[in-house]
Design a protein around this motif. Structure first.
Motif: not given
Length: 309
Positions: A264-277
């Motif tokens: 689930g690398a895509g899910a991680f990228a979306l969630v982590v990126g969203g939290v940082v943003a």
């Protein structure tokens, strides 16, 4: 010097947050029951911080009952049981991703509902990315567990909002949420209402020591004290953004410790990126509750913002 101190405090916090997710997932493989783990989680901080109980009780007289309830439910036994149940149905990676990842979403929605605080368009995009990542993660076989973890994220959001308006300092907050949970857990175990391997003498000493360190000392005390230090030294946005690394640390550590494959690398990228943003774009929108004023403002109000499990 201040920056180094802040980075060190944040590193400890991220490791502890990852340890929370890993240990929640690992309860089923240990010789402890969920209630045994809960007893350790809430009793150890009370024992370590006992000298501050009288001061906390005095300050508690100025606290509102709704805020106390939010603290106790949002990070006490109810939250622990929901998070543990979700962890038993999913993986450590999802526990570390979904719960802290969705807190900004629920905080923004609750702040809009309670205080009418609007969500800016850039932040709305960031929140949408988080939801997309959670939806992607929920497509895995453990989709039902993801829903339970979403509920845990909602409960933690209540705790987060309560932290922002409490008159209690970090130590007082820890005692207020841990003391009732420790007492209730102990009563349930002593009366035989819930299973307990600790009470039966069947728990392995190694497991007890592990949860004493990770849940009792780490989650119960260290994270609650180190995160405010990190915010003071680095600023709330930088600390919250660095905190988004905890899901990554959890997922990577789960591979050797629990034998869980990293997916689930895509899910991680979306969630982590969203939290940082979301944290970098914060500025007077739904991330921030109204200032309760000098009579209600807690000594560590700013330090509590964004605090996680």
């Amino acid at each position: 010097m201040e920056r180094t101190r802040g980075l060190a405090a944040m590193a400890v916090t991220v490791v502890v947050w990852a340890g929370f997710a890993l240990s929640i997932r690992g309860i089923g493989a240990s010789s402890l029951t969920t209630m045994d783990a809960a007893l350790i989680r809430f009793t150890v901080p009370v024992l370590l911080l006992a000298p501050w109980i009288p001061r906390t009780l005095r300050r508690l007289r100025a606290e509102r009952s709704a805020v106390v309830a939010g603290l106790c439910v949002g990070a006490g036994l109810p939250y622990f049981l929901v998070a543990s149940f979700g962890g038993s149905l999913t993986s450590a990676a999802l526990v570390g991703l979904v719960i802290p990842g969705t807190v900004p979403v629920f905080v923004a929605l609750l702040a809009y509902k309670i205080w009418g605080l609007k969500i800016g368009r850039p932040q709305a995009v960031a929140l949408a990315a988080i939801l997309a990542g959670v939806a992607l993660a929920g497509r895995q076989p453990a989709g039902a567990g993801t829903l339970v973890l979403l509920l845990a994220g909602l409960i933690w959001a209540v705790y987060t909002l309560s932290l922002r308006v409490t008159v209690l300092d970090p130590i007082g907050t820890v005692l207020v949420l841990c003391l009732p949970s420790a007492c209730l857990t102990a009563v349930l175990i002593m009366t035989g209402s819930v299973p307990s391997h600790l009470a039966a003498g069947a728990a392995r000493p190694a497991d007890v020591v592990l949860y004493l360190v990770v849940q009792g000392v780490g989650v119960g005390v260290l994270a609650a004290l180190c995160y405010p230090i990190a915010i003071r030294c680095l600023g709330s946005r930088a600390a919250a953004s660095l905190g988004a690394l905890s899901p990554v640390v959890t997922a990577v550590a789960a591979v050797p410790l629990l034998g869980e494959p990293f997916t689930g690398a895509g899910a991680f990228a979306l969630v982590v990126g969203g939290v940082v943003a979301f944290n970098l774009l914060a500025g007077g929108t739904a991330q921030h509750a109204p200032d309760p004023g000098p009579t209600q403002r807690g000594p560590a109000l700013a330090a509590h913002r964004g605090l996680r499990p």
